[in-house]
Design an enzyme around this catalytic site. Sequence first.
Site, mmCIF file in Angstrom:
data_model
loop_
_atom_site.group_PDB
_atom_site.id
_atom_site.type_symbol
_atom_site.label_atom_id
_atom_site.label_comp_id
_atom_site.label_asym_id
_atom_site.label_seq_id
_atom_site.Cartn_x
_atom_site.Cartn_y
_atom_site.Cartn_z
ATOM 1 N N TRP A 1 41.470 -60.709 15.495
ATOM 2 C CA TRP A 1 41.333 -61.009 14.049
ATOM 3 C C TRP A 1 42.362 -59.877 13.561
ATOM 4 O O TRP A 1 43.088 -60.475 12.471
ATOM 5 C CB TRP A 1 39.891 -60.689 13.407
ATOM 6 C CG TRP A 1 39.025 -61.895 14.028
ATOM 7 C CD1 TRP A 1 37.926 -61.369 14.943
ATOM 8 C CD2 TRP A 1 39.167 -63.062 14.029
ATOM 9 N NE1 TRP A 1 37.343 -62.812 15.326
ATOM 10 C CE2 TRP A 1 38.093 -63.735 14.660
ATOM 11 C CE3 TRP A 1 39.961 -63.771 13.249
ATOM 12 C CZ2 TRP A 1 37.708 -65.350 14.816
ATOM 13 C CZ3 TRP A 1 39.729 -65.435 13.222
ATOM 14 C CH2 TRP A 1 38.719 -66.083 14.110
ATOM 15 N N LYS B 1 27.966 -64.441 9.257
ATOM 16 C CA LYS B 1 27.502 -63.737 10.044
ATOM 17 C C LYS B 1 26.063 -63.106 9.446
ATOM 18 O O LYS B 1 24.944 -63.098 10.116
ATOM 19 C CB LYS B 1 28.370 -62.428 10.261
ATOM 20 C CG LYS B 1 29.929 -62.885 10.553
ATOM 21 C CD LYS B 1 30.027 -63.326 11.579
ATOM 22 C CE LYS B 1 31.444 -63.682 11.981
ATOM 23 N NZ LYS B 1 32.201 -64.267 13.208
ATOM 24 N N ASP C 1 38.258 -56.088 6.321
ATOM 25 C CA ASP C 1 37.767 -56.982 6.838
ATOM 26 C C ASP C 1 36.390 -56.890 7.446
ATOM 27 O O ASP C 1 36.481 -56.249 8.643
ATOM 28 C CB ASP C 1 38.587 -57.893 7.885
ATOM 29 C CG ASP C 1 37.992 -59.166 8.389
ATOM 30 O OD1 ASP C 1 36.682 -59.312 7.965
ATOM 31 O OD2 ASP C 1 38.747 -59.768 9.074
#
Length: 359
Positions: free
Chosen positions: A101, A195, A171
């Site tokens: 990511w 999540k 993030d």
Amino acid sequence: MNRLFNFSAGPAALPTEVLEIAQSEMLDWHGKGLSIMEMSHRSAEFVSVAEGAEQDLRDLMNISDDYAVMFLQGGATSQFGMVPMNLSQGGKVSYINTGVWSKKAIKEAKRFADVSIAASTESSNFCEAPLQSDLSIDSTANYLHYTTNETIGGVQFDYIPDAGDVPLVADMSSDILSAPVDVSRFGLIYAGAQKNIGPAGLTVVIARKDLLGNPLSTAPTMYDYAVHAAEGSMHNTPPTLAWYLSGLVFQWIKRQGGLSAMAELNHRKASKLYAAIDASDFFANPVAVRNRSIMNVPFTLADSALDKAFLTESEEAGLLNLKGHRSVGGMRASIYNAVPEAAVDALIDFMADFEKRRG
């Protein structure tokens, strides 16, 4: 009802209690004769839901009035572009590379800014996070970006990087709300909802207000944080159902005792699972101990030829979505807030039984 144990990395498990509340309100929200997803987002009823969700999130994370809280669309992937569009001023920015990511965020940022890499753990196959002493931060950068928890690799920072006067951007998609965090250390935080926040379709952005209002001249209006902050995240029709469900999750976390209680539970779940892996010669986790994620636990079998059997039998045992990401293989148990401790206990028991039979 047959609710099995869901270890999906995202969209992930939601608290059963939240789903039951939503189910009871689905056809008739609070006696209004229609569902929340059928209401105008500008109605007094939905505005109260939206404002309540924001306040609950502010309470949970102790977010001051110096920060705007936005509920946006496009997933965290859109933030890979929105962050440099809004904060880079077309100049220098700095990134820490710790996995899949991070690399995606870096690739997108290069479209808008001059990117320098403050540190990278690619040489160690992304099995750790760099130390503070490893960071080489350009003091002229407009921000430093890092991924607090790499969902795929299961690598989690064990500290908040000190960037000096350079605004810190994080993030937090896969570990937000898993433990207390000092928001005042950050210039901007973003997180995809799917999540620990709620269902897919929503992204939370927490941004220091003084950093907003200077986007690239080429940035579309929908990519301007200042627009969303000024209009209460309602410049266009927001994902109302996802926002509502996220608000229910925030209330659920409060009822559990807040983020300190979540942290205690999450550390206990993770410690159990890592202990079981470490005690076995059949299972292994590649991540440096100090950077083992409390949210995403990847592990491999001594004989990868048994992977398919493990997945088949685990699903038959009511343990769902344990397959590792296609880029790394193996297994991965994502044990977010809504995954109960009983699920981790059941997984550990299954692993021990599988090793006994197949090892």
